[in-house]
Design a protein around this motif. Structure first.
Motif, PDB file in Angstrom:
ATOM      1  N   TYR A   1       0.871  -1.155  -0.258  1.00  0.00           N
ATOM      2  CA  TYR A   1       0.323   0.031  -0.124  1.00  0.00           C
ATOM      3  C   TYR A   1       1.336   1.471  -0.345  1.00  0.00           C
ATOM      4  CZ  TYR A   1      -3.904  -2.946   1.538  1.00  0.00           C
ATOM      5  OH  TYR A   1      -5.330  -4.161   1.009  1.00  0.00           O
ATOM      6  N   LYS A   2       0.258   2.324  -0.920  1.00  0.00           N
ATOM      7  CA  LYS A   2       0.859   3.660  -0.715  1.00  0.00           C
ATOM      8  C   LYS A   2       0.136   4.714  -0.329  1.00  0.00           C
ATOM      9  CE  LYS A   2       5.339   5.912  -1.440  1.00  0.00           C
ATOM     10  NZ  LYS A   2       6.847   5.144  -2.854  1.00  0.00           N
ATOM     11  N   GLY A   3      -0.288   5.265   0.282  1.00  0.00           N
ATOM     12  CA  GLY A   3      -1.530   6.895   0.407  1.00  0.00           C
ATOM     13  C   GLY A   3      -2.838   5.762   0.641  1.00  0.00           C
ATOM     14  N   ARG A   4      -3.100   7.595   1.087  1.00  0.00           N
ATOM     15  CA  ARG A   4      -4.878   7.061   1.112  1.00  0.00           C
ATOM     16  C   ARG A   4      -5.491   7.623   0.424  1.00  0.00           C
ATOM     17  NH1 ARG A   4      -4.886   6.880   7.785  1.00  0.00           N
ATOM     18  NH2 ARG A   4      -3.535   8.419   7.081  1.00  0.00           N
ATOM     19  N   CYS A   5      -6.679   7.614   0.113  1.00  0.00           N
ATOM     20  CA  CYS A   5      -7.916   7.650  -0.491  1.00  0.00           C
ATOM     21  C   CYS A   5      -9.424   7.618   0.526  1.00  0.00           C
ATOM     22  CB  CYS A   5      -8.202   7.601  -1.654  1.00  0.00           C
ATOM     23  SG  CYS A   5      -9.219   7.160  -2.635  1.00  0.00           S
ATOM     24  N   GLY A   6      -9.920   8.674   0.014  1.00  0.00           N
ATOM     25  CA  GLY A   6     -11.356   9.033   0.592  1.00  0.00           C
ATOM     26  C   GLY A   6     -12.405   7.773   0.153  1.00  0.00           C
ATOM     27  N   ILE A   7     -13.029   7.318   1.079  1.00  0.00           N
ATOM     28  CA  ILE A   7     -14.635   6.948   0.625  1.00  0.00           C
ATOM     29  C   ILE A   7     -15.762   7.297   1.100  1.00  0.00           C
ATOM     30  CG2 ILE A   7     -13.443   4.537   0.013  1.00  0.00           C
ATOM     31  CD1 ILE A   7     -14.748   3.260   2.821  1.00  0.00           C
ATOM     32  N   PHE A   8     -16.817   7.872   0.251  1.00  0.00           N
ATOM     33  CA  PHE A   8     -17.630   8.615   1.178  1.00  0.00           C
ATOM     34  C   PHE A   8     -19.478   8.360   1.009  1.00  0.00           C
ATOM     35  CE2 PHE A   8     -14.009  10.855  -0.820  1.00  0.00           C
ATOM     36  CZ  PHE A   8     -13.548  11.779   0.397  1.00  0.00           C
ATOM     37  N   GLU A   9     -19.783   9.194   1.514  1.00  0.00           N
ATOM     38  CA  GLU A   9     -21.977   8.852   1.596  1.00  0.00           C
ATOM     39  C   GLU A   9     -22.211   9.843   1.724  1.00  0.00           C
ATOM     40  OE1 GLU A   9     -23.267   5.426   3.930  1.00  0.00           O
ATOM     41  OE2 GLU A   9     -24.168   6.921   5.242  1.00  0.00           O
ATOM     42  N   VAL A  10     -22.639  10.531   0.525  1.00  0.00           N
ATOM     43  CA  VAL A  10     -23.258  11.940   0.391  1.00  0.00           C
ATOM     44  C   VAL A  10     -24.592  11.680   0.347  1.00  0.00           C
ATOM     45  CG1 VAL A  10     -23.144  14.062  -0.253  1.00  0.00           C
ATOM     46  CG2 VAL A  10     -21.155  12.447  -0.904  1.00  0.00           C
ATOM     47  N   LEU A  11     -25.153  12.384   1.529  1.00  0.00           N
ATOM     48  CA  LEU A  11     -26.695  12.459   1.513  1.00  0.00           C
ATOM     49  C   LEU A  11     -27.371  14.022   1.599  1.00  0.00           C
ATOM     50  CD1 LEU A  11     -28.781  10.598   4.401  1.00  0.00           C
ATOM     51  CD2 LEU A  11     -28.726  12.803   4.297  1.00  0.00           C
ATOM     52  N   PRO A  12     -27.804  14.340   0.252  1.00  0.00           N
ATOM     53  CA  PRO A  12     -29.249  15.501   0.292  1.00  0.00           C
ATOM     54  C   PRO A  12     -30.472  15.665   1.327  1.00  0.00           C
ATOM     55  CG  PRO A  12     -28.269  14.608  -2.146  1.00  0.00           C
ATOM     56  CD  PRO A  12     -27.946  13.693  -0.923  1.00  0.00           C
ATOM     57  N   LEU A  13     -30.514  16.584   2.114  1.00  0.00           N
ATOM     58  CA  LEU A  13     -31.477  16.367   2.291  1.00  0.00           C
ATOM     59  C   LEU A  13     -32.944  16.663   1.675  1.00  0.00           C
ATOM     60  CD1 LEU A  13     -32.141  15.447   5.942  1.00  0.00           C
ATOM     61  CD2 LEU A  13     -32.184  18.109   5.808  1.00  0.00           C
ATOM     62  N   SER A  14     -33.859  15.910   1.142  1.00  0.00           N
ATOM     63  CA  SER A  14     -34.929  15.451  -0.220  1.00  0.00           C
ATOM     64  C   SER A  14     -35.839  15.836   0.449  1.00  0.00           C
ATOM     65  CB  SER A  14     -35.221  14.351  -0.803  1.00  0.00           C
ATOM     66  OG  SER A  14     -35.088  14.033   0.649  1.00  0.00           O
ATOM     67  N   SER A  15     -37.314  16.451   0.329  1.00  0.00           N
ATOM     68  CA  SER A  15     -38.481  17.028   1.027  1.00  0.00           C
ATOM     69  C   SER A  15     -38.730  15.626   1.408  1.00  0.00           C
ATOM     70  CB  SER A  15     -38.992  17.700  -0.027  1.00  0.00           C
ATOM     71  OG  SER A  15     -39.261  16.763  -1.266  1.00  0.00           O
TER      72      SER A  15
END
Ligand SMILES: [Zn+2]
Length: 603
Positions: A538-552
């Motif tokens: 392994y070399k370096g790191r990277c993000g993993i994401f969970e993006v939640l926009p607040l819908s109506s």
């Protein structure tokens, strides 16, 4: 004539297919001119070495690239490539030197620094009574015979580049000399009391204050400088200095793992710690209470690196831990953080919204600070007033107004927020929302036209919404101010130098939750382990994401007694990629491994 000085070298490179016939002719034609050019440069830099430049220097300085191989097309023909060819011809092992793998004691006590530089040799370590010695010149048997005789030990030569040998000699001998000199200065008294008395230390610091450099603190200064530069060179994220009963350990954290770098004589421990505390403007005499501080150091001509340190008394003295905050790591380009296309688009909409609250969540070390700093840096313009409230300020940026929370004197997130709303901010970053009062100020700020970023300690994006409700905020206030939430983690990325692909049974992967149809054949990637990644793959790191926009729909759900699980379900229906799903995508893309995903996303 010795091999590295002779024309045989370019003949060898041609024979091994490293250079073409045309390149060989070019080398012969340029040889004398290039030699004079390098000699002039060396004279300017004050380098005097009768062996410089040899054919390796001449060929590598011509900046040729590989022309006749599909696989390695365009690869620079540098010192390492040439020395690997020499090693093949001379039937010697070649090694790229890793300073973490060699024994400083053996390296610095077997031969003198001058001798090591003059002969380009470096003792690496002793194993089973045999000493491994890095050598640059394959024809140096006479020199090795001499060392064998004086040290009464058998030597195995290992070929290495001259720059590797030089670099390590300068690093190790410099540090060792500073430490030994300091040890003489501060050596143990007759009773074996290893700690310096305080009055002595205060004198030592006063001398530094008045800028009178004496030999005694010069050594420690140099040792500390060496330490910092070495840590940066090794891409360390943390430096630990730990007092033990008999000695003091210096350890670096590199890519998440701690490595012991130096074992120092106990006598220099206090002096080293005092010098570091002095640089951080801490109270040198106070050794019984923990202290925090920061140091800014120059690295290279333009770059500045910030070090945040804390000291704590342990059984055998004061332990210091320093975190290296590299601005290249803390302030990144949002596009390069690892967002997938959908998440990036939504997150950018959050960033450029006129007002509202954006929450980033994840445990300590999940990269939240990097995300927030990078976000602020991208949206901060001279026309915008950016204020941060942090515990403590992690990385100083001149375009932000940063305020540190100080609970000891009752300066809290809430008390600062109460006041900064009068400071006419456009964008506010709150280090963490921990209580109802802070949450209420965040809402108030968002309602009055400010963009607010903050973090929460929750596992996923949907839980953040529920957490705000649990803190006591009115659901309609959350619904009208919260733009969205994002959960994130960091995964280690596969070392590009030793990446390989492998086939795996889909059943096996399905068992650990990987979204795959039975019978499908999967091709994934992993790192074999090489010298670039210290064998970890392994070399370096990277993000993993969970993006939640607040819908109506989700906004309505806040008011009813829905759980975070219910909200998550709806969010997924609306197109949200969960942390796990985002991570599996990165496994398929060959960015990280499934082991990393399981490590980071299982709760
Ligand atoms: Zn590797």
């Amino acid at each position: 004539m010795q091999f590295l000085q002779s024309e045989q070298l370019s003949t060898l490179l041609l024979k091994l297919g490293v250079i073409t016939q045309k390149q060989k002719e070019f080398i012969e034609q340029e040889r004398s001119k290039q030699r004079h050019k390098l000699l002039r440069q060396a004279a300017k830099e004050g380098i005097r070495d009768k062996n410089y430049p040899d054919m390796v220097d001449i060929i590598s300085s011509l900046k040729l690239t590989i022309q006749n191989s599909k696989r390695a097309q365009g690869r620079p023909i540098d010192e390492e490539l040439i020395m690997r060819a020499v090693a093949k011809e001379k039937k010697l092992p070649f090694r790229k030197l890793d300073p973490l793998e060699l024994d400083m004691e053996v390296a610095t006590t077997t031969v003198s620094k001058n001798f090591a530089i003059l002969q380009s040799v470096l003792p690496l370590k002793i194993e089973n009574g045999i000493m491994e010695m890095a050598v640059y010149n394959p024809d140096c048997q006479v020199v090795l015979d001499d060392i064998e005789k004086t040290n009464q030990i058998k030597i195995t030569p290992i070929l290495a580049t001259r720059s590797d040998i030089r670099r390590i000699i300068n690093e190790f001998f410099g540090f060792q000399r500073s430490i030994s000199a300091a040890e003489d200065q501060f050596s143990l008294d007759k009773d074996g009391d290893s700690s310096l008395d305080i009055s002595n230390l205060e004198r030592f610091i006063n001398i530094s204050n008045s800028q009178e450099i004496t030999s005694s603190d010069q050594h420690i200064k140099r040792a500390v400088n060496h330490l910092f530069h070495y840590a940066l060179d090794q891409r360390a994220s943390d430096i630990h200095i730990e007092p033990k009963r008999e000695l003091s350990l210096v350890r670096f954290r590199i890519d998440g793992l701690l490595h012991t770098i130096y074992r120092l004589p106990k006598a220099v421990h206090s002096a080293l710690v005092s010098r570091i505390k002095f640089l951080a403007r801490l109270d040198i005499a106070e050794k019984r209470r923990p202290q925090d501080g920061r140091i800014k150091i120059g690295a290279g001509s333009t770059k500045e690196v910030e070090i945040r340190l804390s000291t704590i008394p342990v059984s055998f003295g004061e332990k210091v831990v320093m975190r290296i905050l590299d601005s290249d790591v803390m302030f990144r380009n949002i596009d390069e953080m690892g967002f997938n296309t959908r998440d990036l688009k939504i997150y950018k909409e959050f960033m450029h919204a006129p007002h509202g609250i954006i929450l980033v969540t994840g445990p300590t070390g999940s990269g939240k600070s990097t995300t927030l700093y990078s976000t602020l840096k991208e949206i901060a313009t001279p026309e915008k007033n950016v204020i941060t409230v942090e515990d403590p300020v992690e990385m100083v940026h001149e375009e932000f107004n940063q305020i540190s929370v100080q609970p000891a004197i009752d300066v809290t997130f809430a008390s600062i927020l109460r006041n900064i709303l009068r400071q006419d901010p456009d964008i506010i970053m709150i280090g963490e929302i921990r209580d109802e009062e802070t949450a209420a100020y965040a809402v108030q700020a968002a309602m009055t036209g400010h963009l607010v970023f903050s973090t929460l300690h929750t596992n996923d994006a949907a839980s953040s919404v529920i957490r705000l409700r649990d803190l006591g905020l009115q659901p309609f206030l959350i619904a009208s101010t919260l733009l969205g939430c994002m959960a994130q983690r960091l995964v280690k990325t596969i070392c590009p130098a030793c990446k390989e692909q492998f086939k795996v049974q889909s059943e096996e992967m399905a068992r650990i939750g990987f979204p795959v149809q039975a019978g499908e054949e999967l091709i994934l990637s992993r790192g074999k382990g090489c010298e670039n990644c210290r064998g970890t793959g392994y070399k370096g790191r990277c993000g993993i994401f969970e993006v939640l926009p607040l819908s109506s729909t989700l906004k309505e759900m806040i008011a009813t007694k829905n759980s975070s699980l219910d909200m998550k379900k709806i969010a997924i229906q609306e197109g949200m990629t969960t942390l796990r799903q985002d991570a599996w995508q990165k496994v398929l893309q060959g960015i990280t491994t499934w082991e990393e995903v399981l490590r980071v996303t299982s709760q």
